[in-house]
Design a protein around this motif. Structure first.
Motif, PDB file in Angstrom:
ATOM      1  N   THR A  47      -4.356   4.796  -2.164  1.00  0.00           N
ATOM      2  CA  THR A  47      -3.818   2.820  -2.044  1.00  0.00           C
ATOM      3  C   THR A  47      -3.424   2.880  -3.036  1.00  0.00           C
ATOM      4  OG1 THR A  47      -6.052   2.765  -3.455  1.00  0.00           O
ATOM      5  CG2 THR A  47      -6.706   3.363  -0.863  1.00  0.00           C
ATOM      6  N   ALA A  48      -2.868   1.058  -2.091  1.00  0.00           N
ATOM      7  CA  ALA A  48      -2.192  -0.105  -3.570  1.00  0.00           C
ATOM      8  C   ALA A  48      -2.120  -0.783  -2.787  1.00  0.00           C
ATOM      9  CB  ALA A  48      -0.069   0.502  -3.284  1.00  0.00           C
ATOM     10  N   SER A  49      -2.067  -2.066  -3.602  1.00  0.00           N
ATOM     11  CA  SER A  49      -2.618  -3.442  -2.958  1.00  0.00           C
ATOM     12  C   SER A  49      -1.470  -4.697  -3.443  1.00  0.00           C
ATOM     13  CB  SER A  49      -3.475  -3.687  -2.892  1.00  0.00           C
ATOM     14  OG  SER A  49      -4.526  -3.677  -4.678  1.00  0.00           O
ATOM     15  N   ASP A  50      -1.371  -5.208  -3.487  1.00  0.00           N
ATOM     16  CA  ASP A  50      -0.283  -6.309  -3.739  1.00  0.00           C
ATOM     17  C   ASP A  50      -0.207  -7.747  -2.839  1.00  0.00           C
ATOM     18  OD1 ASP A  50       1.382  -7.756  -5.707  1.00  0.00           O
ATOM     19  OD2 ASP A  50       2.092  -6.427  -5.753  1.00  0.00           O
ATOM     20  N   ARG A  51      -0.106  -8.992  -3.444  1.00  0.00           N
ATOM     21  CA  ARG A  51      -0.225 -10.165  -2.836  1.00  0.00           C
ATOM     22  C   ARG A  51       0.651 -11.199  -3.253  1.00  0.00           C
ATOM     23  NH1 ARG A  51      -4.079 -11.396  -8.150  1.00  0.00           N
ATOM     24  NH2 ARG A  51      -2.506 -12.006  -9.399  1.00  0.00           N
ATOM     25  N   LEU A  52       0.831 -12.206  -1.911  1.00  0.00           N
ATOM     26  CA  LEU A  52       1.908 -13.132  -1.649  1.00  0.00           C
ATOM     27  C   LEU A  52       0.736 -14.293  -2.621  1.00  0.00           C
ATOM     28  CD1 LEU A  52       4.061 -12.903   1.595  1.00  0.00           C
ATOM     29  CD2 LEU A  52       4.474 -12.542  -1.088  1.00  0.00           C
ATOM     30  N   THR A  53       1.455 -14.626  -3.858  1.00  0.00           N
ATOM     31  CA  THR A  53       0.772 -16.245  -4.454  1.00  0.00           C
ATOM     32  C   THR A  53       1.429 -17.724  -3.700  1.00  0.00           C
ATOM     33  OG1 THR A  53       1.881 -15.959  -6.357  1.00  0.00           O
ATOM     34  CG2 THR A  53       0.024 -14.588  -6.353  1.00  0.00           C
ATOM     35  N   GLY A  54       0.237 -18.140  -3.769  1.00  0.00           N
ATOM     36  CA  GLY A  54       0.989 -19.671  -3.377  1.00  0.00           C
ATOM     37  C   GLY A  54       0.983 -20.075  -2.520  1.00  0.00           C
ATOM     38  N   VAL A  55       0.824 -19.698  -1.407  1.00  0.00           N
ATOM     39  CA  VAL A  55       1.032 -18.816  -0.022  1.00  0.00           C
ATOM     40  C   VAL A  55      -0.284 -20.049   0.796  1.00  0.00           C
ATOM     41  CG1 VAL A  55       0.643 -18.052   2.166  1.00  0.00           C
ATOM     42  CG2 VAL A  55       2.071 -16.662   0.390  1.00  0.00           C
ATOM     43  N   ASN A  59      -0.314   6.660   7.784  1.00  0.00           N
ATOM     44  CA  ASN A  59      -0.538   5.549   6.867  1.00  0.00           C
ATOM     45  C   ASN A  59      -1.387   4.169   7.273  1.00  0.00           C
ATOM     46  OD1 ASN A  59       0.918   6.812   5.272  1.00  0.00           O
ATOM     47  ND2 ASN A  59       3.027   6.090   6.501  1.00  0.00           N
ATOM     48  N   ILE A  60      -1.953   3.369   6.893  1.00  0.00           N
ATOM     49  CA  ILE A  60      -3.061   2.606   6.986  1.00  0.00           C
ATOM     50  C   ILE A  60      -2.092   0.936   6.056  1.00  0.00           C
ATOM     51  CG2 ILE A  60      -5.445   0.795   6.479  1.00  0.00           C
ATOM     52  CD1 ILE A  60      -6.140   4.181   6.675  1.00  0.00           C
ATOM     53  N   LEU A  61      -2.183  -0.044   7.275  1.00  0.00           N
ATOM     54  CA  LEU A  61      -2.296  -0.920   6.451  1.00  0.00           C
ATOM     55  C   LEU A  61      -2.882  -2.340   6.668  1.00  0.00           C
ATOM     56  CD1 LEU A  61       2.418  -1.277   7.036  1.00  0.00           C
ATOM     57  CD2 LEU A  61       1.163  -1.840   4.598  1.00  0.00           C
ATOM     58  N   HIS A  62      -3.469  -3.187   5.905  1.00  0.00           N
ATOM     59  CA  HIS A  62      -4.321  -4.085   6.130  1.00  0.00           C
ATOM     60  C   HIS A  62      -3.789  -6.057   5.198  1.00  0.00           C
ATOM     61  CE1 HIS A  62      -8.599  -5.427   4.858  1.00  0.00           C
ATOM     62  NE2 HIS A  62      -8.322  -6.100   5.770  1.00  0.00           N
ATOM     63  N   CYS A  94      -1.808  -7.543   1.195  1.00  0.00           N
ATOM     64  CA  CYS A  94      -1.703  -6.463   1.706  1.00  0.00           C
ATOM     65  C   CYS A  94      -2.382  -4.936   1.086  1.00  0.00           C
ATOM     66  CB  CYS A  94      -0.437  -6.566   1.334  1.00  0.00           C
ATOM     67  SG  CYS A  94       0.197  -4.979   2.671  1.00  0.00           S
ATOM     68  N   TYR A  95      -3.398  -4.189   1.822  1.00  0.00           N
ATOM     69  CA  TYR A  95      -3.456  -3.339   0.837  1.00  0.00           C
ATOM     70  C   TYR A  95      -2.661  -2.393   2.030  1.00  0.00           C
ATOM     71  CZ  TYR A  95      -7.495  -6.745   0.225  1.00  0.00           C
ATOM     72  OH  TYR A  95      -8.303  -7.782  -0.344  1.00  0.00           O
ATOM     73  N   ALA A  96      -2.598  -0.546   1.426  1.00  0.00           N
ATOM     74  CA  ALA A  96      -1.642  -0.366   1.807  1.00  0.00           C
ATOM     75  C   ALA A  96      -2.912   1.873   1.745  1.00  0.00           C
ATOM     76  CB  ALA A  96      -0.501   0.302   1.952  1.00  0.00           C
ATOM     77  N   GLU A  97      -2.324   2.657   2.694  1.00  0.00           N
ATOM     78  CA  GLU A  97      -3.153   3.646   2.125  1.00  0.00           C
ATOM     79  C   GLU A  97      -1.916   4.920   2.800  1.00  0.00           C
ATOM     80  OE1 GLU A  97      -6.700   6.544   3.429  1.00  0.00           O
ATOM     81  OE2 GLU A  97      -7.418   4.395   3.072  1.00  0.00           O
ATOM     82  N   ALA A  98      -1.802   6.047   1.820  1.00  0.00           N
ATOM     83  CA  ALA A  98      -1.385   6.739   2.012  1.00  0.00           C
ATOM     84  C   ALA A  98      -1.376   8.237   1.802  1.00  0.00           C
ATOM     85  CB  ALA A  98       0.500   6.839   2.077  1.00  0.00           C
ATOM     86  N   GLU A  99      -0.395   9.438   1.846  1.00  0.00           N
ATOM     87  CA  GLU A  99      -0.741  10.884   1.248  1.00  0.00           C
ATOM     88  C   GLU A  99      -0.581   9.865  -0.659  1.00  0.00           C
ATOM     89  OE1 GLU A  99       0.799  13.662   3.506  1.00  0.00           O
ATOM     90  OE2 GLU A  99      -0.378  13.359   4.760  1.00  0.00           O
ATOM     91  N   ASP A 100       0.269   9.422  -0.182  1.00  0.00           N
ATOM     92  CA  ASP A 100       0.658   9.501  -2.070  1.00  0.00           C
ATOM     93  C   ASP A 100       0.839   8.132  -2.443  1.00  0.00           C
ATOM     94  OD1 ASP A 100       3.553   9.098  -1.739  1.00  0.00           O
ATOM     95  OD2 ASP A 100       3.189  10.799  -0.454  1.00  0.00           O
ATOM     96  N   THR A 101       0.608   7.993  -3.865  1.00  0.00           N
ATOM     97  CA  THR A 101       0.847   6.843  -4.105  1.00  0.00           C
ATOM     98  C   THR A 101       2.302   5.958  -3.722  1.00  0.00           C
ATOM     99  OG1 THR A 101      -0.837   7.666  -6.259  1.00  0.00           O
ATOM    100  CG2 THR A 101       0.735   5.254  -6.099  1.00  0.00           C
TER     101      THR A 101
END
Length: 460
Positions: free
Chosen positions: A365-373, A419-422, A434-441
């Motif tokens: 999984t990985a995640s990040d964000r847009l700030t100031g939105v 793959n998954i996107l959230h 934003c969150y994502a899931e895949a087979e590798d980082t």
């Protein structure tokens, strides 16, 4: 944006969290919450937290309660002390968000408040109120009691032979975490201590921090690097190579090691939880510890239930027996247990953290964000994508055909590739997550960055 309840208490800009506003919310909380005549108060290390804690104490006194000052301590330590005393509590913290923001976390004598409790507070909230300052009674036992919880459960020498780097930054637990590790037999190395508040988000660790952790791991020959967010209810852990272990992976390891048969976790957590086959039942919720707690409380009484979030915060719903003795349930997010228990397992089996992770299904999984939105813009984008298939096809172009859509919390799309996107507007800050899931980082990280770039253009 005025302060409001989100996924983790009341949050807002420090400039908006006036003494009168904070006092008004605390008085409303105490009017709808059973108590025995005292309110326990804690705070993190933000510059504004001491001032706000004083306003909380004044509000408690105005309601006829004795304010008890537990000082600067981890949120779970305050919650534990309050539950043991049969008292409600308030933690002054903005958790992982920047220092220009802060907040209040409310606890009944049974643990973290629910969404129903939030609604009750809002019904009686009468606006800002002036309360004369008071001198709170000090409680020096909350921190030692929290440390004893883990020493008695794991037993002395549980971490013997480990060399652990502690990324201290401005975590309220920085000294306590190092002390606890040493009490359990580990050698510790102090890293990155700061007298300026640093917002560390354990769910979205940036590239610069990841590079810093890898550098420290190589420089100091460490078994692992550990840390927490600002109020120490979310863990951050990296293996011997400095690679960050995602919070939901720590959750799976901790839940299985402690003997849970039922796991409650938000929809954003890794699907590796089900694929691991380690649990009889997995329950998915909306994002936020109140939702996790509510689902845990609905589990059968015979269940050995645990909860955790993608940020790593771990909730224990049953009394578990360890090498040194029992550990009691704790109905709030905790950072210490998901740090200490996997490390103890490494000692018991003479393996590294990477070996524990390698035994799990290969889902990253990985995640990040847009700030100031602005929240309204994030909500509008997610609503558009949730209701308009053509807009969704354009937005997610390049990801292939859809396999499933989940609207439990925001929009979570599973593609036929696996793959998954959230996408989800933050519940307590002007951010689009934003969150994502895949087979590798690497793939998961690329998915997140590409999706946030498209989202930035879409929001304008």
């Amino acid at each position: 944006m005025p302060p409001k309840f989100g996924t983790s208490g009341l949050r807002g800009l420090v400039s908006d969290l006036t003494d009168g506003l904070c006092a008004g919310y605390v008085r409303a909380f105490l009017q709808v919450t059973p108590h025995s005549g005292q309110l326990m108060i804690g705070r993190d290390l933000r510059p504004s937290s001491e001032r706000i804690a004083a306003a909380v104490a004044a509000a408690a006194a105005a309601e006829g309660l004795t304010p008890v000052d537990c000082g600067a301590l981890p949120t779970p330590a305050l919650a534990l002390a309050a539950m043991e005393a049969g008292a409600p509590s308030v933690m002054v913290t903005g958790s992982h968000i920047p220092a220009d923001r802060n907040g209040l976390k409310f606890y009944t004598a049974n643990g973290e408040i629910t969404k129903a409790d939030e609604a009750a507070i809002l019904r009686v909230y009468a606006g800002e109120t002036d309360c004369p300052p008071v001198e709170a009674v000090e409680d020096p036992e909350a921190v030692p009691s929290y440390r004893r919880r883990y020493l008695s459960y794991l037993g002395r020498s549980a971490l013997s032979g480990l060399r652990i780097g502690v990324y201290e930054h401005s975590s309220v637990a920085r000294d306590l975490l190092s002390e606890t590790l040493r009490f359990l037999g580990a050698e510790t190395v102090s890293l990155g201590r700061s007298e300026t508040f640093i917002p560390v988000d354990t769910e979205a660790v940036d590239t610069a921090t990841r590079d810093m952790l890898a550098g420290w791991a190589a420089e100091h020959g460490l078994t692992a690097i550990v840390s927490t967010d600002g109020d120490a209810d979310r863990p951050l852990m990296a293996d011997a190579a400095g690679r960050v272990i995602p919070g939901d992976v720590l959750g799976v390891l901790t839940a299985s090691l402690i003997g849970a048969d039922t796991v409650v976790t938000p929809v954003s957590s890794n699907t590796m939880i089900e694929l691991s086959g380690r649990f009889t039942r997995v329950v998915r919720t909306k994002i936020g510890s109140p939702y996790v707690i509510a689902a845990m409380q609905s589990a059968p009484k015979s269940a050995r239930v645990a909860g955790f979030e993608a940020n790593g915060g771990f909730l224990l719903g049953f009394a578990a027996e360890g090498r040194g003795g029992l550990i009691a349930p704790l109905a709030t997010r905790d950072a210490f247990l998901p740090i200490l228990l996997p490390l103890a397992e490494c000692v018991r089996r003479s393996v590294g953290l990477a070996d524990l992770v390698a035994a799990l299904p290969a889902r990253a999984t990985a995640s990040d964000r847009l700030t100031g939105v602005e929240t309204e813009k994030s909500l509008a984008l997610v609503e558009l994508l949730s209701t308009e298939p053509e807009a969704r096809q354009v937005f997610f172009d390049g990801n292939g055909p859809e396999a499933a859509i989940d609207k439990t919390d925001g929009l979570r799309v599973t593609f036929q590739s696996g793959n998954i996107l959230h996408l989800r507007p933050s519940g307590n800050a002007p951010e689009l997550r934003c969150y994502a899931e895949a087979e590798d980082t690497e793939t998961a990280a690329e998915l997140v960055q590409k999706t946030l770039e498209v989202a930035r253009e879409a929001i304008g």
